[in-house]
Structures are given as C-alpha cells and as structure tokens.
Design an enzyme around this catalytic site. Structure first.
Site, short mmCIF file in Angstrom:
data_model
loop_
_atom_site.label_atom_id
_atom_site.label_comp_id
_atom_site.label_asym_id
_atom_site.label_seq_id
_atom_site.Cartn_x
_atom_site.Cartn_y
_atom_site.Cartn_z
N GLY A 12 24.41 70.13 -38.95
CA GLY A 12 25.17 69.87 -40.06
C GLY A 12 26.00 68.20 -39.81
O GLY A 12 25.57 67.53 -38.65
N ASP A 13 26.77 67.88 -41.01
CA ASP A 13 27.34 66.53 -40.70
C ASP A 13 26.55 65.47 -40.94
O ASP A 13 26.79 64.41 -40.12
CB ASP A 13 28.46 66.60 -39.44
CG ASP A 13 29.46 67.75 -39.65
OD1 ASP A 13 29.61 68.00 -40.76
OD2 ASP A 13 29.98 68.32 -38.78
N GLU A 14 25.26 65.78 -41.23
CA GLU A 14 24.20 64.44 -41.14
C GLU A 14 24.76 63.35 -42.18
O GLU A 14 24.13 62.15 -42.10
CB GLU A 14 23.01 65.08 -41.68
CG GLU A 14 22.26 65.91 -40.57
CD GLU A 14 22.84 67.39 -40.90
OE1 GLU A 14 23.70 67.52 -41.95
OE2 GLU A 14 22.02 68.30 -40.42
N LYS A 16 25.19 64.32 -45.79
CA LYS A 16 24.49 64.95 -47.18
C LYS A 16 25.57 64.61 -48.46
O LYS A 16 25.13 63.89 -49.37
CB LYS A 16 24.68 66.43 -46.98
CG LYS A 16 23.78 66.98 -45.97
CD LYS A 16 23.87 68.48 -45.61
CE LYS A 16 25.45 69.06 -45.31
NZ LYS A 16 25.30 68.68 -43.76
N ALA A 39 32.23 73.59 -44.99
CA ALA A 39 31.45 72.39 -45.24
C ALA A 39 32.56 71.24 -45.43
O ALA A 39 33.65 71.59 -46.00
CB ALA A 39 30.77 72.26 -46.29
N GLY A 40 32.16 70.30 -44.88
CA GLY A 40 33.19 68.89 -45.23
C GLY A 40 32.12 67.78 -45.58
O GLY A 40 31.62 67.23 -44.62
N HIS A 41 32.05 67.49 -46.79
CA HIS A 41 31.08 66.36 -47.12
C HIS A 41 32.08 64.86 -47.47
O HIS A 41 32.62 65.21 -48.48
CB HIS A 41 30.24 66.83 -48.17
CG HIS A 41 29.53 68.04 -47.79
ND1 HIS A 41 28.47 68.53 -48.86
CD2 HIS A 41 28.96 68.70 -46.76
CE1 HIS A 41 27.94 69.58 -48.12
NE2 HIS A 41 28.18 69.69 -47.08
N THR A 42 31.87 63.92 -46.73
CA THR A 42 32.46 62.67 -47.00
C THR A 42 31.80 61.75 -48.04
O THR A 42 30.74 61.39 -47.74
CB THR A 42 32.75 62.20 -45.27
OG1 THR A 42 33.29 63.04 -44.75
CG2 THR A 42 33.91 60.95 -45.49
N THR A 129 34.60 77.65 -38.18
CA THR A 129 35.62 76.87 -38.72
C THR A 129 36.79 77.79 -39.09
O THR A 129 37.68 77.33 -39.64
CB THR A 129 34.90 76.13 -39.86
OG1 THR A 129 34.47 76.93 -40.88
CG2 THR A 129 33.67 75.16 -39.61
N ARG A 143 27.52 94.80 -49.54
CA ARG A 143 27.59 95.48 -50.83
C ARG A 143 29.15 95.77 -51.15
O ARG A 143 29.58 96.59 -52.01
CB ARG A 143 26.63 96.52 -51.25
CG ARG A 143 25.35 95.92 -51.40
CD ARG A 143 24.20 97.08 -51.47
NE ARG A 143 24.26 97.63 -49.95
CZ ARG A 143 23.54 98.99 -49.65
NH1 ARG A 143 22.82 99.34 -50.45
NH2 ARG A 143 23.88 99.49 -48.56
N SER A 411 20.73 54.47 -43.72
CA SER A 411 22.07 54.43 -43.99
C SER A 411 22.63 53.66 -43.02
O SER A 411 22.34 53.88 -41.90
CB SER A 411 22.70 55.76 -44.16
OG SER A 411 23.96 55.53 -44.31
N GLY A 413 26.25 52.31 -42.76
CA GLY A 413 27.53 52.76 -42.83
C GLY A 413 28.08 53.70 -43.69
O GLY A 413 26.89 53.90 -44.45
#
Ligand code: GDP
Ligand code: IMO
Ligand code: MG
Length: 422
Positions: A12-14, A16, A39-42, A129, A143, A411, A413
C-alpha cells in the site's frame, strides 16, 4: 473499450492516488472497486494537498464520472467528512459521483468490533487502521451485511437488528465497553446516511458496462496493495478484500475479458504500515533516512511507516498475480542521496536460495541483496527522461530486465507535475 486497472504491488501507499489523478485526463470514468476508508490516497496540484479515503481520485477533474463500486465498504460518517471538505475546496460532487447500491456499509459497531478484536489479539494484532474494515467484510461474506441500497427502505429497523447482533458480541464475547463510544458515533453516522441519500445510488455494474459499450474509457483504482490481498498477501497480516486485478472484476461487475491494461505501481524502495512480515525492512539509520526523506507517515492514521529496500521476489509475484502490463515507479527522488541502492533479488530459506515467493514470509526468510550505484543528484526538478542521470537509467534498465515488464512512468515528487512519462 476495455477497463484499465491501476493497483499497488507492495504493502500500500505506493502513490496510487497521485497517478490516478495524473492519468484521469485519458479516461471518462474513474472507479474504486474494493477497500474502504482504510485507504488514504494523496493528491497534490496547484498548491493543494488532499487525501481521499473512499472517493475515487478522478474527482478533481471536472468533466469525469466517478463511481464507488459494489466491492467498496463505505463509512457514511467518513464519507460525509470527505464530501464536506471537498465542498470547502469548491468541488460539489453531486453530479459527478455515483455510488453502487450494492456497496456495503461500515456500521459504527463494525469499528468497535475492529477495536475489540485487535485488543483481544494483543501482540498478535494486525495493526488495522481500526476503520471497521474486517468486521464489515466479515458480515458481507457471512450474509449479514447492510448495503447502500438498504437505506432506501425500512433502514432503521434493519440497522437495529444488526447492531443488536454486534453489541451482543461486544459485551458477551469481547467484554468490551461500547456504550459511550457507540452513542457518540451513531449521530454522526446517521448524518452521513443523509449525505449518501443526496447522491445518485445506482446499479453500478450495469452503468459501467453501458459506459464501456458506449465507447467510454474506464480506469479502476485499487486501494491497499497486493501484499495486503486477502488471498495472496502476507496472511493474516492483510486487509479483508481482494486488492488484485481480479478484485476489479468482482468489485465492479465487469467480466475478465473486459480488462485492458494493468498498471502496477511500486515505490523505488518499500514500506509497510501495521504489523506483519517485511523481509527487506531496515531497522537502522538507513530505514530512518528513507522515512525522513520520503515523509513515510500513514495518510490515514499518521503512523510511521516501516521502510526497507525494494523486494523483487515479492514484486515479481505481484506482477504475476495481477497480469501487470506496465510498471510505474514512484518516489525515485527519495533515493537521490544514497551512494548505493540495495535490491533484494532472492530469498534464502533454510539455507536454500530461491526466487519463488514462499507460503509464508516468516522469520526464516533471509533477503539476499544486490547493490546498484546511486545517482547522487536531485531529481525533483527533472522534467524529462533526457535529464535522468545515467545511474537512474541504469537502475530502471536493471529493474526492467529483472521484472520483464516496462517501466512507463517514473515519479520524481508528490506533485501532479513531477511525473515523467517514458
Ligand atoms: P496511495 O495510498 O498509494 O495513494 O499513496 P499515499 O498517498 O498513501 O502515499 C504516497 C505518499 O507519497 C503521499 O504523501 C504522496 O504525496 C507522496 N508521493 C507520491 N509520489 C511521490 C514521489 O514521486 N516523490 C515523493 N517524494 N513523494 C511522492
Ligand atoms: P492505501 O489504499 C497501507 C494495512 C493496515 C494493516 C492492514 C489491515 O492508502 O494504500 P485494515 O484497516 O484493512 O484492517 O488493516 O492493512 N492497510 C494499509 N496499509 N495503505 C493502505 O491503504 C492500507 N489499508 C490497510 O495498516 O496492516
Ligand atoms: Mg495510502
């Protein structure tokens, strides 16, 4: 048209969120297919830095459709906070964000069950988390879940039945004192339900397939990473959904033959947040340097991320499981000041060298490293591949030859603009 998938190949935290935002101009529809507010997508652009938890990362581009698919679990309270903070930035999503009626809801008691379960595990805790992800998916598979579509009819009644099951479990099994926390959270949670009601609640599988038929391009944004996948990750230290390409099929309702490109995203090194094995972890000054330079603190929980060198055994396994067609390497700039960069190419297990990913990444797995010269030049201002230092080109070629898949984006930065397409 096909659906392209972008997903994380590590823990995670790559990066994305950043890359989905960068790629969004090429797509009409941006979707999330699994996970939830764990999830935390920056995203960073025009001096705005924003972290998304439930909402797809295409949301900052006006004319795009964003869909939260059936495979996602939604906490209405966190969703409302996200919507409110986007409104403050001037983004009203009511026309552009669609939500699957089949997405499951994270109840206030799911969060409490997560906390109770982790407390009961003691030292063996997952390092969740604590967003209620595990208990919500457990109810889905068992179910007993509540779905977004349930809010449209007799919701309170259905809700109370589930909460009774949960509070029985909390008091009788976990002996967990839940009353005050539940009363606190419920009010905000029901306000969140009212926010969800204001959105377009749809049969997203039909909607997305119609978009594909109409010639629209679709990208599916993964959350977490392959090493956190419920089937193929470092079980039990994983999340509770399929984070891999196959998860996009079940989490959106698209057939496998509709999958197009698979973008696999990885950091030029490796991080993990939470408990569980991490063979290339560095518990020393080098690990601390990666953490400091890379600002490696969780986007959702603020916890320091564990840092280590790139692990090609795990990366190759992730490429295989996902059918990755293009690689994206993130945070190359974090390695700017290293004389040498280590890469794990093999594991030694019980005295035997192997390139195969084992059943478990336990303490018997010893990483074997190769060393590559560093570039010792700042990359953050680089705007084209022709400005790459020779040592970076060598690092990229080395990785491509080891992994057998081209690296199409590097990437350098956190900003949208700091992205080099090769
Ligand atoms: P995600 O969960 O995969 O979307 O990733 P996160 O947002 O949790 O973590 C990635 C972090 O790295 C964020 O703080 C990004 O702003 C930052 N980031 C992304 N790409 C780069 C990069 O190329 N260089 C640097 N230095 N930071 C980056
Ligand atoms: P993004 O999408 C990094 C980790 C947690 C814990 C384990 C289980 O930002 O990459 P859970 O809350 O799912 O019960 O936690 O998975 N984890 C993540 N680590 N990035 C994430 O998401 C994560 N989502 C969950 O730290 O070890
Ligand atoms: Mg993240």
């Amino acid at each position: 048209m096909k659906v392209d998938v972008l997903l994380g190949l590590q823990w995670g935290d790559e990066g994305k969120g950043k890359i989905v935002d960068v790629l969004t101009p090429h797509y009409d529809v941006i979707t999330r297919f699994q996970g939830g507010p764990n999830a935390g997508h920056t995203l960073e652009f025009n001096h705005i830095k924003h972290v998304l938890h439930t909402i797809p990362s295409g949301i900052f581009r006006d004319d795009k459709i964003n869909v939260i698919g059936n495979g996602v679990v939604i906490d209405p309270c966190i969703f409302k906070k996200e919507i409110d903070s986007l409104l403050k930035l001037g983004f009203d999503l009511k026309k552009t964000l669609f939500i699957s009626k089949k997405a499951h809801l994270i109840l206030p008691t799911h969060r409490l069950l997560d906390a109770a379960s982790e407390a009961a595990k003691g030292d063996a805790k997952i390092g969740s988390t604590l967003k209620g992800i595990g208990p919500a998916y457990r109810d889905k598979i068992g179910r007993d879940g509540l779905r977004v579509g349930d809010i449209l009819l007799n919701f309170e009644e259905k809700y109370r039945i589930r909460v009774k099951q949960h509070t029985d479990l909390l008091s009788n099994y976990y002996h967990f004192d839940y009353a005050a926390a539940l009363a606190d959270y419920e009010k905000a949670w029901f306000e969140g339900i009212e926010t969800i009601r204001q959105f377009q609640l749809i049969e997203s599988e039909t909607f997305i397939n119609n978009q594909i038929k109409a010639g629209k391009s679709v990208i599916a944004e993964g959350a977490q990473g392959t090493m956190l996948d419920i089937d193929f990750g470092s079980y039990p230290f994983v999340t509770s959904s399929n984070t891999i390409t196959a998860g996009a099929c079940t989490g959106l309702g698209i057939a496998p033959n509709k999958i197009g490109k698979v973008y696999g995203i990885f950091k030029a090194y490796c991080t993990r947040v939470g408990s569980g094995p991490f063979p290339t972890e560095l518990n020393d000054a080098t690990g601390q340097k990666l953490r400091d330079v890379g600002h490696e603190y969780g986007s959702t929980t603020g916890r320091p991320r564990r840092c280590g060198w790139l692990d090609l055994v795990a990366l190759k396994y992730a490429i295989m499981i996902n059918g990755v067609t293009e690689l994206i390497m993130m945070k190359a700039d974090v390695l700017d000041d290293f004389d040498a960069i280590s890469v794990c190419t093999k594991y030694k297990i019980g005295g035997v060298l192997t390139k195969d990913f084992p059943y478990e990444l336990d303490d018997s797995v010893e990483p074997i490293f190769e060393s590559i010269p560093g570039w010792k030049k700042p990359l953050t201002g680089v705007t084209s591949e022709s400005d790459f230092p020779e040592e970076l080109n060598n690092y990229i070629s080395y990785l491509e030859s080891q992994l057998g898949v081209p690296i199409s984006i590097v990437s350098v930065g956190p900003d949208r603009s700091q992205t080099i397409v090769r």
